[in-house]
Scaffold this active site. Structure first.
Site, PDB file in Angstrom:
ATOM      1  CB  ALA A 178       2.550 -13.926  12.743  1.00  0.00           C
ATOM      2  CG  ASP A 223      -1.959  -1.148   1.217  1.00  0.00           C
ATOM      3  OD1 ASP A 223      -2.462  -1.366  -0.070  1.00  0.00           O
ATOM      4  OD2 ASP A 223      -2.465  -1.682   2.272  1.00  0.00           O
ATOM      5  CE  LYS A 261     -10.988  -4.468   1.797  1.00  0.00           C
ATOM      6  NZ  LYS A 261      -9.543  -3.615   1.257  1.00  0.00           N
ATOM      7  CD  GLN A 319      -5.737  -4.064  10.390  1.00  0.00           C
ATOM      8  OE1 GLN A 319      -6.840  -4.331  10.496  1.00  0.00           O
ATOM      9  NE2 GLN A 319      -5.379  -4.236   9.039  1.00  0.00           N
ATOM     10  N   GLY A 334       1.112  -5.900   5.494  1.00  0.00           N
ATOM     11  CA  GLY A 334       1.540  -4.506   4.913  1.00  0.00           C
ATOM     12  C   GLY A 334       2.340  -3.675   5.791  1.00  0.00           C
TER      13      GLY A 334
HETATM   14  O1  NUP Z   1     -10.778  -6.741   6.454  1.00  0.00           O
HETATM   15  C1  NUP Z   1      -9.673  -6.473   6.019  1.00  0.00           C
HETATM   16  N1  NUP Z   1      -8.653  -5.842   6.406  1.00  0.00           N
HETATM   17  C2  NUP Z   1      -7.471  -5.275   5.746  1.00  0.00           C
HETATM   18  O2  NUP Z   1      -6.766  -4.817   6.457  1.00  0.00           O
HETATM   19  C3  NUP Z   1      -9.571  -6.565   4.495  1.00  0.00           C
HETATM   20  C4  NUP Z   1      -8.689  -6.063   3.742  1.00  0.00           C
HETATM   21  N2  NUP Z   1      -8.314  -6.009   2.368  1.00  0.00           N
HETATM   22  N3  NUP Z   1      -7.530  -5.467   4.570  1.00  0.00           N
HETATM   23  C5  NUP Z   1      -6.333  -4.968   3.607  1.00  0.00           C
HETATM   24  O3  NUP Z   1      -5.267  -5.617   4.219  1.00  0.00           O
HETATM   25  C6  NUP Z   1      -5.983  -3.426   3.888  1.00  0.00           C
HETATM   26  O4  NUP Z   1      -6.492  -2.587   3.074  1.00  0.00           O
HETATM   27  C7  NUP Z   1      -4.300  -3.512   3.621  1.00  0.00           C
HETATM   28  O5  NUP Z   1      -4.034  -3.368   2.473  1.00  0.00           O
HETATM   29  C8  NUP Z   1      -3.765  -4.884   4.367  1.00  0.00           C
HETATM   30  C9  NUP Z   1      -3.505  -4.796   5.788  1.00  0.00           C
HETATM   31  O6  NUP Z   1      -2.445  -3.889   5.849  1.00  0.00           O
HETATM   32  P1  NUP Z   1      -1.595  -3.772   7.235  1.00  0.00           P
HETATM   33  O7  NUP Z   1      -2.685  -3.375   8.343  1.00  0.00           O
HETATM   34  O8  NUP Z   1      -0.905  -4.928   7.629  1.00  0.00           O
HETATM   35  O9  NUP Z   1      -0.601  -2.400   7.003  1.00  0.00           O
END
Ligand code: NUP
Length: 211
Positions: A177, A9, A60, A173, A190
């Site tokens: 892991a 991202d 999405k 978040q 990410g």
């Molecule tokens: O539920 C979701 N949560 C989420 O974080 C669905 C997603 N697609 N993502 C995506 O996963 C979010 O948009 C980002 O690209 C990635 C998580 O990134 P990070 O939190 O590890 O930086």
């Protein structure tokens, strides 16, 4: 074995290529979405294909079936190998994405419950189970489920069986892991990789999930 999917991202093509160059030996797939595509154009997909890894479009997708089909056709023509769609738009909209993906030899994944706290306002227990069942019914290849809530991933696994679970939420978040890896097929990471001082080392630090 659990795969590691890099959520790339970053905002420019140069940054994306730099991080991919540094990390590609330690990852199994790359996922990009609006931040990079709006910053660099859809053609960044062709540039990233040089790393010879599956490339997932995290748009999405959430529209009527015809618009979903038009979006998905662009995605696969651009060189992606998979697409992420919302499920709440219903079976006809999800099927439109699955059909285009499969005609192109690609994959389609359906969002069930998102990983952030606000997801529980509308997408929590009950709804997510219905979305997972819809993913199965529409012959999708898998679902997106939250690494921030391992117990929810276990519940959704009961519904989707051997279909793939791609799970974001580790690192930035707060998801673990170690805890989530045994429950899923692909861990999406990410910020804790691309924002690291040493992205290669950060990606490598997750290699225990891939063994
Ligand atoms: O539920 C979701 N949560 C989420 O974080 C669905 C997603 N697609 N993502 C995506 O996963 C979010 O948009 C980002 O690209 C990635 C998580 O990134 P990070 O939190 O590890 O930086």
């Amino acid at each position: 074995m659990t795969e590691l999917m890099l959520a790339l991202d970053v905002l420019t093509r140069a940054e994306a290529m730099d991080i991919a160059e540094k990390t590609h030996p330690y990852i199994d797939a790359i996922k990009i979405g609006y931040p990079l595509v709006l910053g660099s154009g859809l053609s960044v997909a062709r540039d990233l294909s040089e790393f010879d890894l599956p490339l997932i479009a995290d748009f999405k997708v959430a529209d009527i079936p015809n618009t979903n089909r038009l979006i998905a056709e662009h995605v696969f023509e651009a060189g992606f190998s998979g697409i992420i769609t919302q499920g709440f738009t219903g079976r006809d909209s999800v099927s439109a994405c699955v059909d285009v993906a499969h005609s192109a030899g690609g994959k389609c994944y359906v969002v069930t419950e998102m990983s952030h706290p606000g997801a529980l306002d509308f997408m929590g227990e009950g709804i997510a189970e219905r979305l997972a069942a819809l993913a199965v019914e529409c012959n999708a290849d898998g679902i997106i489920a939250p690494a921030t809530r391992p117990e929810r991933v276990k519940a959704l696994r009961e519904i989707i069986g051997k279909k793939k679970i791609l799970s974001p939420g580790v690192g930035a978040q707060g998801g673990s892991a170690e805890e989530i890896a045994p429950l899923i097929d692909s861990m999406i990471v990410g910020r804790s990789i691309y924002n690291s001082e040493d992205p290669a080392k950060a990606a490598q630090s997750y290699s225990f999930i891939r063994n």
